[in-house]
Design a protein around this motif. Structure first.
Motif, short mmCIF file in Angstrom:
data_model
loop_
_atom_site.label_atom_id
_atom_site.label_comp_id
_atom_site.label_asym_id
_atom_site.label_seq_id
_atom_site.Cartn_x
_atom_site.Cartn_y
_atom_site.Cartn_z
N THR A 33 0.82 -1.22 0.00
CA THR A 33 0.00 0.00 0.00
C THR A 33 0.85 1.26 0.00
O THR A 33 0.30 2.37 -0.06
CB THR A 33 -0.93 0.02 1.22
N PHE A 34 2.17 1.11 0.09
CA PHE A 34 3.11 2.24 0.13
C PHE A 34 2.89 3.15 1.34
O PHE A 34 3.24 4.34 1.30
CB PHE A 34 3.04 3.04 -1.17
N THR A 35 2.31 2.59 2.37
CA THR A 35 2.10 3.36 3.60
C THR A 35 3.45 3.82 4.16
O THR A 35 4.38 3.02 4.32
CB THR A 35 1.38 2.50 4.66
N GLY A 36 3.56 5.10 4.42
CA GLY A 36 4.79 5.67 4.98
C GLY A 36 5.80 6.11 3.94
O GLY A 36 6.82 6.73 4.30
N PHE A 37 5.55 5.82 2.67
CA PHE A 37 6.50 6.23 1.64
C PHE A 37 6.39 7.72 1.40
O PHE A 37 5.34 8.23 1.02
CB PHE A 37 6.25 5.46 0.34
N GLY A 99 -4.57 10.21 3.85
CA GLY A 99 -3.76 9.15 4.42
C GLY A 99 -3.39 8.08 3.42
O GLY A 99 -2.67 7.15 3.75
N ASN A 100 -3.89 8.19 2.18
CA ASN A 100 -3.57 7.21 1.15
C ASN A 100 -2.30 7.62 0.44
O ASN A 100 -2.13 8.78 0.07
CB ASN A 100 -4.72 7.11 0.15
N GLN A 101 -1.39 6.65 0.24
CA GLN A 101 -0.12 6.95 -0.40
C GLN A 101 0.12 6.02 -1.57
O GLN A 101 -0.49 4.95 -1.65
CB GLN A 101 1.01 6.83 0.64
N ALA A 102 1.00 6.45 -2.47
CA ALA A 102 1.27 5.67 -3.67
C ALA A 102 2.67 5.96 -4.18
O ALA A 102 3.29 6.97 -3.81
CB ALA A 102 0.24 5.98 -4.75
N LEU A 103 3.17 5.08 -5.03
CA LEU A 103 4.42 5.32 -5.75
C LEU A 103 4.05 6.15 -6.98
O LEU A 103 3.28 5.70 -7.83
CB LEU A 103 5.04 3.98 -6.16
N TYR A 104 4.59 7.35 -7.07
CA TYR A 104 4.11 8.35 -8.03
C TYR A 104 5.27 8.82 -8.90
O TYR A 104 6.37 9.07 -8.42
CB TYR A 104 3.53 9.51 -7.23
N ILE A 105 5.02 8.92 -10.21
CA ILE A 105 6.10 9.23 -11.15
C ILE A 105 5.70 10.38 -12.09
O ILE A 105 4.60 10.38 -12.65
CB ILE A 105 6.45 7.99 -12.00
N GLN A 106 6.64 11.30 -12.27
CA GLN A 106 6.51 12.32 -13.30
C GLN A 106 7.51 12.00 -14.41
O GLN A 106 8.71 12.18 -14.25
CB GLN A 106 6.79 13.71 -12.74
N PRO A 107 7.03 11.44 -15.53
CA PRO A 107 7.93 11.21 -16.66
C PRO A 107 8.37 12.56 -17.27
O PRO A 107 7.65 13.56 -17.19
CB PRO A 107 7.05 10.44 -17.66
N ALA A 108 9.55 12.56 -17.86
CA ALA A 108 10.07 13.77 -18.52
C ALA A 108 10.89 13.32 -19.73
O ALA A 108 11.03 12.12 -19.99
CB ALA A 108 10.91 14.60 -17.55
N ALA A 109 11.45 14.27 -20.44
CA ALA A 109 12.17 13.95 -21.68
C ALA A 109 13.27 12.92 -21.47
O ALA A 109 13.49 12.05 -22.32
CB ALA A 109 12.74 15.23 -22.27
N SER A 110 13.96 12.98 -20.33
CA SER A 110 15.06 12.05 -20.07
C SER A 110 14.77 11.15 -18.87
O SER A 110 15.68 10.52 -18.33
CB SER A 110 16.36 12.82 -19.81
N ASP A 111 13.50 11.08 -18.46
CA ASP A 111 13.13 10.29 -17.29
C ASP A 111 11.92 9.40 -17.57
O ASP A 111 10.81 9.90 -17.83
CB ASP A 111 12.80 11.21 -16.10
N PHE A 112 12.15 8.10 -17.55
CA PHE A 112 11.09 7.11 -17.59
C PHE A 112 10.35 7.04 -18.93
O PHE A 112 9.20 6.65 -19.00
CB PHE A 112 10.09 7.37 -16.45
N VAL A 113 11.00 7.45 -20.02
CA VAL A 113 10.41 7.33 -21.35
C VAL A 113 11.47 6.79 -22.33
O VAL A 113 12.10 7.60 -23.02
CB VAL A 113 9.81 8.66 -21.85
N PRO A 114 11.65 5.48 -22.45
CA PRO A 114 10.90 4.48 -21.68
C PRO A 114 11.52 4.25 -20.31
O PRO A 114 12.65 4.67 -20.03
CB PRO A 114 11.02 3.22 -22.54
N GLY A 115 10.76 3.54 -19.47
CA GLY A 115 11.24 3.19 -18.15
C GLY A 115 10.53 1.95 -17.64
O GLY A 115 9.48 1.56 -18.17
N THR A 116 11.09 1.32 -16.61
CA THR A 116 10.46 0.12 -16.04
C THR A 116 10.50 0.17 -14.52
O THR A 116 11.42 0.73 -13.91
CB THR A 116 11.18 -1.17 -16.50
#
Length: 284
Positions: A33-37, A99-116
């Motif tokens: 649940t990514f609690t505490g992240f 109180g809900n948390q998640a693993l959250y990503i902002q893709p950018a030109a040189s970040d996570f495009v592509p990414g895994t």
């Protein structure tokens, strides 16, 4: 009492021997649940706000890749907490204020495009897992006009992966500045996930062809595998052993009874045949 002690020992071995997430009991959900992240990075011995790097492998960021068991606690891997609408590429800890948390990503030109993003699970059930129900929640803050894809695949060696097309996701192509959540639930059948083996589940992200501009934010939450074997519902490995022993005992008992019946009937049948032959001889 013996069953309880054995189960306690099994859980203790799991916790003490590895930080990797383990599947202990078939049919029991294992939930992340990514609690505490707090978006503070990844480490094999995580501090507050960090995730355990023994469970995560990430590629595609300009600051380099994260290997299982590695350490990344700055830059792209530690962008902090956000409620959405960020601009700098990297990994965040999403907090929606409830109180809900998640693993959250902002893709950018040189970040996570592509990414895994890859997570992994160790099978210590004591038996072979034959299917896995896998569910998770995708977050999509639709604040940009560019569409991003997210595809799921799995592997047992972290090299050769099998795609799961039914889980494919593309974010919207027209911005409306709303946060969406999408539930994904798939069954992966026909597996031979051996006891002591590891299953890898990977999400691959990239730009969707035909769109330009900045990219939407995406996230993952409530990642949940539920494994199944030839075990019956709510049956532990110890229950299975007891059931198989009882079934074996029943088979042996039936075999003995059958042998006994044959032994009892054979002399009678022989005597009847002898009498028939004698009668036939007397008649002649």
């Amino acid at each position: 009492m013996i069953k309880l002690l054995l189960y306690t020992a099994l859980v203790s071995v799991c916790i003490s021997s590895t930080a990797q997430v383990s599947i202990i009991i078939p049919g029991t959900p294992v939930v992340e649940t990514f609690t505490g992240f707090a978006g503070s990075g990844f480490a094999p011995s995580p501090s507050s706000g960090q995730l355990d790097a023994d469970n995560w492998q990430i590629t595609g960021f300009s600051d380099g890749n994260l290997a299982f068991g590695g350490t990344r606690t700055t830059g792209d891997y530690a962008r902090g907490v956000t409620g959405g609408n960020v601009t700098v590429g990297g990994i965040y800890g999403y907090s929606g204020g409830l109180g809900n948390q998640a693993l959250y990503i902002q893709p950018a030109a040189s970040d996570f495009v592509p990414g895994t993003i890859t997570t992994r699970y160790l099978n210590i059930t004591g038996t072979t897992i034959t299917s896995v129900d896998f569910s998770y929640v995708i977050y999509n803050y639709n604040n940009e006009a560019r569409s991003t894809s997210l595809k799921l695949s799995y592997s047992f060696d972290n090299i050769s992966f099998t795609n799961v097309p039914s889980a494919d996701f593309n974010s919207f192509g027209a911005a409306d500045f709303l946060l969406y959540t999408f539930n994904r639930s798939v069954t992966i059948p026909g597996l031979s996930f051996l006891n002591g083996g590891t299953m890898y589940l990977k999400w691959t992200s990239d730009d969707v062809i035909g769109f330009t501009g900045n990219r939407d934010e995406i996230g993952l939450d409530n990642i949940t595998p539920v494994s199944y074997t030839h075990l019956r519902a709510h049956e532990t490995v110890l229950d299975l052993v007891c059931r198989l022993l009882l079934e074996k005992k029943k088979r042996l008992t039936k075999k003995k009874e059958k042998t006994k019946n044959i032994s009892n009937t054979t002399p009678k049948q022989h005597n009847n045949q002898h009498m028939n032959n004698r009668d036939k001889h007397n008649t002649n």
